[in-house]
Scaffold this motif. Structure first.
Motif, PDB file in Angstrom:
ATOM      1  N   MET A   1      43.204  59.635  55.107  1.00 56.77           N
ATOM      2  CA  MET A   1      42.337  60.431  55.419  1.00 56.77           C
ATOM      3  C   MET A   1      41.967  60.649  56.895  1.00 56.77           C
ATOM      4  SD  MET A   1      39.487  60.432  52.294  1.00 56.77           S
ATOM      5  CE  MET A   1      38.551  61.678  52.694  1.00 56.77           C
ATOM      6  N   ASP A   2      41.631  59.397  57.499  1.00 55.84           N
ATOM      7  CA  ASP A   2      41.469  59.427  59.011  1.00 55.84           C
ATOM      8  C   ASP A   2      42.829  60.145  59.984  1.00 55.84           C
ATOM      9  OD1 ASP A   2      40.102  58.836  61.190  1.00 55.84           O
ATOM     10  OD2 ASP A   2      41.435  56.792  61.622  1.00 55.84           O
ATOM     11  N   ALA A   3      44.051  59.861  59.368  1.00 54.96           N
ATOM     12  CA  ALA A   3      45.206  60.498  60.088  1.00 54.96           C
ATOM     13  C   ALA A   3      45.414  61.833  59.688  1.00 54.96           C
ATOM     14  CB  ALA A   3      46.206  59.802  59.371  1.00 54.96           C
ATOM     15  N   LYS A   4      44.843  62.311  58.747  1.00 56.21           N
ATOM     16  CA  LYS A   4      44.847  63.636  58.331  1.00 56.21           C
ATOM     17  C   LYS A   4      43.626  64.381  59.373  1.00 56.21           C
ATOM     18  CE  LYS A   4      46.435  63.710  53.573  1.00 56.21           C
ATOM     19  NZ  LYS A   4      46.292  64.095  52.285  1.00 56.21           N
ATOM     20  N   LEU A   5      42.441  63.858  59.324  1.00 61.12           N
ATOM     21  CA  LEU A   5      41.563  64.521  60.329  1.00 61.12           C
ATOM     22  C   LEU A   5      42.094  64.365  61.669  1.00 61.12           C
ATOM     23  CD1 LEU A   5      38.256  65.208  60.309  1.00 61.12           C
ATOM     24  CD2 LEU A   5      37.918  62.897  60.601  1.00 61.12           C
ATOM     25  N   ARG A   6      42.743  63.471  62.191  1.00 63.33           N
ATOM     26  CA  ARG A   6      43.097  63.225  63.598  1.00 63.33           C
ATOM     27  C   ARG A   6      44.118  64.682  63.707  1.00 63.33           C
ATOM     28  NH1 ARG A   6      41.476  58.879  66.483  1.00 63.33           N
ATOM     29  NH2 ARG A   6      40.658  57.225  65.271  1.00 63.33           N
ATOM     30  N   SER A   7      44.742  64.668  62.785  1.00 66.12           N
ATOM     31  CA  SER A   7      45.836  65.919  62.974  1.00 66.12           C
ATOM     32  C   SER A   7      45.171  67.266  62.697  1.00 66.12           C
ATOM     33  CB  SER A   7      47.033  65.766  61.885  1.00 66.12           C
ATOM     34  OG  SER A   7      46.345  66.073  60.405  1.00 66.12           O
ATOM     35  N   ILE A   8      44.106  67.197  62.079  1.00 65.11           N
ATOM     36  CA  ILE A   8      43.371  68.501  62.065  1.00 65.11           C
ATOM     37  C   ILE A   8      42.915  68.879  63.538  1.00 65.11           C
ATOM     38  CG2 ILE A   8      41.529  69.725  60.894  1.00 65.11           C
ATOM     39  CD1 ILE A   8      42.155  68.568  58.485  1.00 65.11           C
TER      40      ILE A   8
ATOM     41  N   VAL B   1      45.246  70.052  65.930  1.00 67.49           N
ATOM     42  CA  VAL B   1      45.412  71.279  65.588  1.00 67.49           C
ATOM     43  C   VAL B   1      44.432  72.287  66.215  1.00 67.49           C
ATOM     44  CG1 VAL B   1      45.634  73.060  63.925  1.00 67.49           C
ATOM     45  CG2 VAL B   1      47.097  71.053  63.783  1.00 67.49           C
ATOM     46  N   LEU B   2      43.095  71.889  65.813  1.00 65.96           N
ATOM     47  CA  LEU B   2      42.193  72.673  66.329  1.00 65.96           C
ATOM     48  C   LEU B   2      41.801  72.528  67.951  1.00 65.96           C
ATOM     49  CD1 LEU B   2      39.193  71.940  63.717  1.00 65.96           C
ATOM     50  CD2 LEU B   2      40.421  73.924  63.918  1.00 65.96           C
ATOM     51  N   LYS B   3      42.158  71.490  68.550  1.00 66.47           N
ATOM     52  CA  LYS B   3      42.232  71.533  70.049  1.00 66.47           C
ATOM     53  C   LYS B   3      43.378  72.453  70.653  1.00 66.47           C
ATOM     54  CE  LYS B   3      40.109  67.030  70.592  1.00 66.47           C
ATOM     55  NZ  LYS B   3      40.375  65.815  71.083  1.00 66.47           N
TER      56      LYS B   3
END
Length: 89
Positions: free
Chosen positions: A74-81, A84-86
């Motif tokens: 979940m941490d990896a997914k959150l970092r990728s999100i 993307v947002l940045k």
């Protein structure tokens, strides 16, 4: 007549002492045997309790490891999100 009574009295006292000793030793051994059986049962119960505690602890350890893996995913997914947002900004 008086001399003939003393051997009988001594024999009766000896027989009484012998029977008392045999009964006492028998009761003592029976109680020791029953105590040993109770202690053996108690040790078996403690052994089962320890085994179930170890099994539960192993299960908890596995669950914690799985949760850590899920948290890392979940941490990896959150970092990728976040990445993307940045990029979108």
């Amino acid at each position: 007549m008086q001399n003939e009574v003393w051997p009988q009295v001594a024999g009766a006292i000896g027989l009484f002492v012998l029977l008392t000793t045999v009964i006492t030793v028998t009761v003592w051994q029976l109680s020791a045997t029953s105590r040993a059986k109770v202690l053996a049962g108690r040790e078996d119960a403690y052994r089962e309790l320890a085994t179930s505690a170890v099994t539960a602890q192993d299960g908890a350890t596995r669950q914690i490891a799985e949760l850590k893996e899920q948290l890392a995913a979940m941490d990896a997914k959150l970092r990728s999100i976040e990445h993307v947002l940045k990029d979108v900004e």
